[in-house]
Scaffold this active site. Structure first.
Site, mmCIF file in Angstrom:
data_model
loop_
_atom_site.group_PDB
_atom_site.id
_atom_site.type_symbol
_atom_site.label_atom_id
_atom_site.label_comp_id
_atom_site.label_asym_id
_atom_site.label_seq_id
_atom_site.Cartn_x
_atom_site.Cartn_y
_atom_site.Cartn_z
ATOM 1 C CD GLU A 31 146.364 -27.820 11.290
ATOM 2 O OE1 GLU A 31 145.196 -27.405 11.086
ATOM 3 O OE2 GLU A 31 146.748 -28.946 10.904
ATOM 4 N NE ARG A 59 159.192 -35.227 3.556
ATOM 5 C CZ ARG A 59 159.639 -35.960 2.543
ATOM 6 N NH1 ARG A 59 160.371 -35.396 1.606
ATOM 7 N NH2 ARG A 59 159.366 -37.247 2.478
ATOM 8 C CB SER A 103 156.197 -35.336 10.005
ATOM 9 O OG SER A 103 155.589 -36.387 9.346
ATOM 10 C CG PHE A 118 148.962 -27.532 7.709
ATOM 11 C CD1 PHE A 118 148.508 -27.184 6.439
ATOM 12 C CD2 PHE A 118 149.555 -28.765 7.888
ATOM 13 C CE1 PHE A 118 148.650 -28.066 5.377
ATOM 14 C CE2 PHE A 118 149.706 -29.647 6.826
ATOM 15 C CZ PHE A 118 149.256 -29.303 5.564
ATOM 16 C CG ASP A 131 154.289 -33.694 0.573
ATOM 17 O OD1 ASP A 131 154.013 -34.778 0.022
ATOM 18 O OD2 ASP A 131 154.534 -33.580 1.788
#
Lengths: 295, 328
Positions: B70, B179, B49, B95, B129
């Site tokens: 993280e 993204r 990703s 995150f 998302d």
């Protein structure tokens, strides 16, 4: 390099370190008392026996690395560093003062010899892991990374994230040390957030555990040697200590975790104006009586 | 359009070439790894990703998988940096730095270690998302940190250049990437330097200050405004901190009207940075376009841009309105 000492000399040195800690805290008027006092034995052993280091060359590229993850115990770190020759002992009295290199929590960029900046808990073991990974990439297997952690600090999730990673990558040159003094700011560790079965926890995370009396300098030095010899797993030394060790009115009392001598009246302790004097008198007389089990 | 900027030739065409910005990061990191053996990469279970898989495949011995952790991602990165490595730590921006901001502050910024934080899937381009994953507060969070440069490229080509520049930059840096596909605005010949803003289109009437994917929308808005008889200047700000005050003030003193556009919270983001600059040096009528103190929601990026009023059309209307209002 630092001259090696006998166990008896190390024990006496630890009491000199404790005396300096009391003087520093009294002078600063704030800071943590219990942890620094209980770490004096192991910290003296580290800086005068265990660690490969050279106070005259703090950035020597063959040195072992010491990380104080529990940065609030800075007074004992500064005291042993001064005794080892990193800087003049007179500077110890600048602790926590404006313009001092001895910041309230260790700040790497302000004092040569510090490997990390710490204070916010739970961040030392991950940095130790990163250092070990870099050494592995560069095929340096002869350097050790010692990471001191408080037991209350083990409440932090970051520690256990790091513990998993160190085990995953078999970073056996990381040696963890837990100061198991059973106290944190709000009370005993088992009251605030139970840690037991602590040995079982570390073992289940893939670590080999050695438990010792953290005031037995010889046992600590032996434990470090054993930790270096175990290569199939990382090793954590759970060192059982007495918080406030050496000052009778502080021992075992969690109220002394986060305060300095001379600033507050605490039940069971002398009035605040007398606290430092009583502590110093006691430490000086104890120092004269030290005889190790080995003799 | 400024010819010295060498923008993409098909920029104003309907079928402009598009690519996810994160892909540029992935290519840049691979190239940085080839150029410098001290470059290392860490990821928190989002290897493909975040596009760090390209590096991981080529240099497995220099890739660390930390798992969904993280906080550890940041601290392990700082430890690697302590030994002379140049760690790129990647996860979703929600995150990292969303969860590990304090670790970044203490172990990278106060500690002065050159940890390179890659916040992928930032902004509305995260799409379906939803709010939890659409990081809109990252610019504000990272801009508050001393010893931290904040970089928001406008496309994949610039992201690649930014990644290579970060590998040579002595400080900790934050790179914000998205993204979904977005139009490619720049070419390999377009200049990029950390800390510099660029005039992508010249004009005298109003300054459109944009960052990230909004630079494309601002350029399209300038094109529409030109037909309206309004000459808009588009200043692309790929580095929000340190802010290139010289370039911005030069433009603003000429146009005397400013609109900032970002795909992030205007509180603490580019809009705030520009407002602070103008407030201190050149008080000027200012409109901040972006996310206005609310969270995102699920949807396709195009639907979300429409919903939040962040399209070229919205910018055009805002500019026309601002000029009309101020000239009354």
């Amino acid at each position: 390099m630092v001259k090696k000492m006998s166990i008896k000399e190390l024990e006496k040195k630890a009491y000199d370190v404790r005396i300096d800690i009391i003087k520093m805290l009294e002078h600063a008027g704030n800071g943590h008392s219990a942890g620094p006092l209980d770490l004096a034995d192991m910290m003296t052993a580290l800086y005068f026996d265990v660690l490969k280091h050279d106070p005259k060359k703090p950035d020597w590229d063959e040195r072992d690395l010491f990380i104080m993850s529990n940065g609030h115990c800075a007074p004992v770190l500064y005291a042993v560093m001064a005794h080892a020759g990193y800087f003049d002992k007179k500077e110890l009295m600048t602790l926590r003062r404006f313009g001092s290199r001895l910041q309230g929590h260790p700040e790497r960029t302000s004092l040569p010899g510090l490997e990390t900046t710490s204070g916010p808990l739970g961040e030392g073991l991950g940095q130790a892991a990163g250092m070990a990974l870099a050494m592995k990439m560069d095929q340096q297997s002869h350097r050790w990374i010692y990471c001191m952690m408080g037991d209350g600090e083990l409440n932090e999730g970051n520690i256990w994230e790091s513990a998993m990673l160190v085990a995953k990558y078999k970073l056996s040159n990381v040696i963890g040390i837990v100061d198991r003094n059973n106290i944190q700011i709000d009370g005993t560790t088992e009251y605030v957030m139970p840690l037991e079965d602590l040995k079982g926890k570390w073992e289940s995370f893939g670590w080999h555990v050695i438990e010792i009396d953290g005031h037995n300098i010889e046992a600590f030095i032996d434990a470090c040697a054993m930790a270096r010899a175990i290569v199939e797993k990382p090793v954590v030394i759970i060192a059982h200590t007495i918080p406030g060790k050496g000052v009778d009115y502080m021992e075992y009392d969690y109220h002394w975790h986060g305060i300095a001598v001379g600033i507050a009246d605490v039940a069971g302790a002398p009035p605040k104006h007398d606290q430092a004097a009583v502590a110093l008198r006691e430490l000086r007389s104890l120092k004269g009586k030290i005889t190790g089990d080995h003799e | 359009m400024s010819s010295s900027m060498h923008l993409a030739e098909d920029l104003y065409k309907k079928d402009v070439t598009s690519e996810p910005i994160r892909k540029g990061f992935g290519r840049g990191l691979l190239e940085a790894g080839k150029r410098n053996s001290n470059v290392v990469a860490l990821c928190a279970d989002l290897t493909e990703s975040t596009q760090i898989h390209l590096f991981a495949k080529e240099f497995p011995e220099r890739f660390i998988e930390v798992g969904i952790a993280e906080q550890n991602l940041a601290t392990v990165g700082a430890g690697l940096a302590a030994m002379g490595k140049i760690p790129f730590i990647s996860s979703y921006a929600a995150f990292s730095p969303g969860r590990n901001w304090e670790q970044i502050k203490t172990t990278a910024c106060i500690n002065q270690r050159p940890v390179k934080v890659i916040g992928s899937h930032a902004g509305l381009y995260t799409g379906p998302d939803g709010a939890t994953h659409q990081m809109l507060e990252d610019i504000a969070l990272m801009r508050a940190l001393p010893n931290m440069a904040v970089i928001v490229p406008c496309d994949s080509v610039e992201a690649e250049k930014a990644t290579l520049a970060m590998a040579n930059h002595p400080q900790a840096n934050y790179l914000r990437v998205a993204r979904d596909s977005s139009p490619i605005v720049t070419t390999t010949h377009t200049p990029f330097e950390i800390g510099k803003a660029y005039v992508f289109a010249k004009g005298d009437d109003i300054t459109l200050v944009a960052t990230g994917t909004m630079t494309y929308q601002a350029l399209m808005a300038a094109e529409m405004l030109f037909k309206d008889g309004i000459d808009a200047e588009v200043v692309h700000v790929p580095t929000i901190k340190p802010l290139d005050g010289v370039t911005l003030l030069h433009s603003v003193r000429k146009t005397k009207h400013v609109i900032t556009i970002e795909e992030a919270q205007i509180n603490g983001g580019l809009g705030s940075a520009v407002a602070e600059l103008l407030g201190e040096h050149a008080p000027t009528p200012l409109l901040r376009m972006g996310i206005k103190d609310r969270f995102g929601e699920s949807g396709q990026p195009a639907e979300l841009l429409e919903h939040f009023g962040l399209t070229a059309k919205n910018i055009r209307l805002a500019a026309v309105h601002m000029l009309e209002t101020n000239h009354k």
